[in-house]
Design an enzyme around this catalytic site. Structure first.
Site, mmCIF file in Angstrom:
data_model
loop_
_atom_site.group_PDB
_atom_site.id
_atom_site.type_symbol
_atom_site.label_atom_id
_atom_site.label_comp_id
_atom_site.label_asym_id
_atom_site.label_seq_id
_atom_site.Cartn_x
_atom_site.Cartn_y
_atom_site.Cartn_z
ATOM 1 N N LYS A 1 -22.721 23.595 -35.750
ATOM 2 C CA LYS A 1 -22.735 22.792 -35.453
ATOM 3 C C LYS A 1 -23.765 21.827 -35.365
ATOM 4 O O LYS A 1 -24.256 21.844 -33.941
ATOM 5 C CB LYS A 1 -21.490 21.954 -35.643
ATOM 6 C CG LYS A 1 -20.944 20.753 -35.842
ATOM 7 C CD LYS A 1 -20.998 20.460 -37.011
ATOM 8 C CE LYS A 1 -20.834 18.920 -37.785
ATOM 9 N NZ LYS A 1 -21.342 18.653 -38.176
ATOM 10 N N LYS B 1 -29.067 23.355 -35.051
ATOM 11 C CA LYS B 1 -30.014 22.832 -35.737
ATOM 12 C C LYS B 1 -30.749 22.816 -36.342
ATOM 13 O O LYS B 1 -31.233 23.216 -36.571
ATOM 14 C CB LYS B 1 -30.132 22.129 -33.998
ATOM 15 C CG LYS B 1 -31.256 20.312 -34.455
ATOM 16 C CD LYS B 1 -29.935 19.632 -34.050
ATOM 17 C CE LYS B 1 -29.914 17.942 -33.418
ATOM 18 N NZ LYS B 1 -28.857 17.229 -33.321
ATOM 19 N N ASP C 1 -29.246 13.249 -38.156
ATOM 20 C CA ASP C 1 -30.344 13.199 -36.979
ATOM 21 C C ASP C 1 -31.395 12.233 -37.350
ATOM 22 O O ASP C 1 -31.134 11.788 -38.344
ATOM 23 C CB ASP C 1 -31.009 14.358 -36.014
ATOM 24 C CG ASP C 1 -31.258 14.370 -34.779
ATOM 25 O OD1 ASP C 1 -29.820 14.378 -33.786
ATOM 26 O OD2 ASP C 1 -32.329 14.303 -34.576
ATOM 27 N N THR D 1 -22.131 7.359 -32.535
ATOM 28 C CA THR D 1 -22.511 8.026 -31.516
ATOM 29 C C THR D 1 -22.750 6.685 -31.039
ATOM 30 O O THR D 1 -22.859 6.395 -29.383
ATOM 31 C CB THR D 1 -24.255 8.615 -32.158
ATOM 32 O OG1 THR D 1 -23.827 8.944 -32.816
ATOM 33 C CG2 THR D 1 -24.916 9.343 -31.008
HETATM 34 N N1 GLU Z 1 -27.665 15.153 -34.247
HETATM 35 C C1 GLU Z 1 -26.236 14.323 -34.288
HETATM 36 C C2 GLU Z 1 -25.824 14.632 -32.752
HETATM 37 O O1 GLU Z 1 -27.162 15.244 -31.467
HETATM 38 C C3 GLU Z 1 -24.898 14.814 -35.113
HETATM 39 C C4 GLU Z 1 -24.802 16.152 -34.913
HETATM 40 C C5 GLU Z 1 -23.425 15.727 -36.411
HETATM 41 O O2 GLU Z 1 -23.073 15.387 -36.269
HETATM 42 O O3 GLU Z 1 -23.272 17.746 -36.170
HETATM 43 O O4 GLU Z 1 -25.290 14.921 -31.676
#
Ligand code: GLU
Length: 449
Positions: free
Chosen positions: A93, A129, A169, A212
């Site tokens: 994830k 990622k 992201d 976030t």
């Molecule tokens: N890119 C975000 C992070 O750095 C969110 C990742 C997500 O929602 O899976 O955590």
């Protein structure tokens, strides 16, 4: 800080030899090893079990080319990646980043950080990622759609709701996730939980967009409360006017804070009286806020192309929400010299190693690592997966309540680790150790994986 234990040293040296050009990956691993180094002497079995190697090495790296055609008929090739770092705690994830700077080392650093971050959320989430060196900046909507469709044509072979669930992201927001999801559906059929951060109209979760930034403020509030303080009347510096920075600014203001400076790739904007965020959001041009244009509305404001972290601005709180390594040692010292006592990372690894060391040594500075303080995004992604699986759609209030609970729990976890290991208020080390213990327990429970 140096690594003292022979095992942490050996793990780092091996990686540095094998991946000398993966600067960000080596940095993230080094910072983590510094935190776990002091407990290695009491855990002699870890080396035999190769615990650290298994923790820092991704389970799988997928790399592929992404051909696409621009509006003029020119064909381009970009590189696409998905780093499936850890399935110990659940499906891989983590977000997708579309930015010219993307390379394999950056993907690996982000996937590694995500492993620790997702563990801290307490949700059943593994970590990954991905992304591409494609930059959406200046591209038309059609071009972005074609790129997303081509990217997903390959990525779809490697993801599904039980295996790997990407999200956004930098450079990947609801628009991109919408296009990616549309293509996924054409290739593999309806599968609501294959991606998160989806638009509300396409089975996304209310509150994911704000998660976030809001989560960062909830964590910051908990960190302040531990020192019997609140946000009321505190002056904040925030970098990044993307999804994270902007929502953090709005929530901080709602809680009585005064956002005196904001920055993005064009420069930084300072208003000693506090920025008018409604006015700022109305200055959006082609997806980015035109900070320089603000002066036309508020003549006392001062726009500069200098980094927000290098400017002599008095404030109490700093929230770096832009990108990795935006703050170096000199900037860290500049913040301390101008009254900053608290910093919470909204971005992933915005402090370089030297800056981390400056803050760790400064008695007046308390800071929170992104893997704890910016975990709100992926936490609400976890809630989106739950809603999708249950065929439910929760209210904004319900999602926000859950987010607050999760962020406060993450703070409590970091604080408890600080107490257990006598770390004072070194929440960065506390977060690493708490996440480490959780992941190690999962490794031990699952045998040789
Ligand atoms: N890119 C975000 C992070 O750095 C969110 C990742 C997500 O929602 O899976 O955590």
């Amino acid at each position: 800080m140096l690594l003292n234990h022979h095992y942490t040293k050996q793990v780092y040296d091996q990686l540095a030899k094998r991946y000398p050009y993966q600067r960000e990956y080596l940095q993230a691993v080094h910072a983590f090893l510094e935190a776990v180094d002091p407990i290695m002497a009491s855990k002699p079995t870890y080396q035999k079990q190769a615990i650290l190697e298994r923790l820092v090495t991704p389970e799988r790296i997928i790399s592929f080319r992404v051909p696409w055609m621009d509006d003029q008929g020119q064909v381009h090739l970009n590189q696409g990646y998905r780093v499936q770092h850890s399935s110990l705690l659940g499906p891989y994830k983590g977000g997708l980043r579309f930015d010219a700077s993307v390379n394999e080392g950056i993907m690996k650093f982000l996937a590694f950080e995500q492993t620790l971050k997702n563990a801290l959320t307490g949700l059943p989430l593994g970590a990954g990622k991905g992304g591409s060196d494609f930059s959406p900046q200046g591209r038309s909507d059609q071009e972005i759609m074609r790129f997303c469709q081509s990217f997903m044509t390959e990525l779809s072979h490697h993801i599904n709701e039980k295996l790997d669930v990407p999200a956004g992201d930098i450079g990947v927001g609801e628009r991109e996730i919408g296009y990616l999801y549309g293509q996924y559906k054409r290739l593999k059929g309806v599968e609501l939980g294959a991606l998160t951060g989806k638009p509300i109209q396409a089975n996304g979760s209310l509150g994911r967009r704000q998660a976030t930034g809001y989560g960062l403020i909830y964590f910051l509030e908990a960190m302040l409360a531990a020192d019997k303080k609140t946000l009321e009347g505190q002056r904040l510096l925030i970098s990044g006017t993307g999804n994270v920075g902007l929502h953090a600014a709005l929530k901080a203001q709602e809680k009585g804070g005064l956002v005196v400076a904001l920055s993005n790739r064009s420069g930084s904007l300072y208003d000693p009286e506090g920025l008018d965020l409604d006015c700022l959001t109305s200055l959006k041009e082609g997806g980015r806020i035109n900070l320089a244009a603000y002066k036309g509305h508020y003549p006392q404001a001062d726009f500069s192309t200098a980094s927000i972290w290098a400017r002599p601005i008095e404030a109490e709180i700093a929230l770096p929400c832009a990108t990795q390594n935006e703050i170096d040692a000199q900037m860290a010292q500049n913040l301390i010299d101008h009254g900053v006592h608290y910093l919470a990372e909204g971005a992933n690894m915005p402090l370089n190693l030297d800056a981390q060391h400056v803050f760790n040594q400064a008695k007046t500075m308390t800071w929170a690592p992104g893997k704890a303080s910016n975990a709100g995004g992926v936490a609400v992604s976890g809630l989106e997966m739950s809603q999708n699986a249950m065929r439910q759609s929760w209210s904004l209030d319900q999602v926000d309540q859950e987010l607050q609970t999760i962020m406060h729990q993450i703070f409590d976890t970091c604080q408890a680790a600080c107490q257990d290991y006598q770390l004072g208020k070194n929440y960065a080390a506390g977060a690493d150790l708490a996440a480490f213990n959780q992941v190690v327990a999962a490794i031990e429970a699952q045998g040789l994986v």
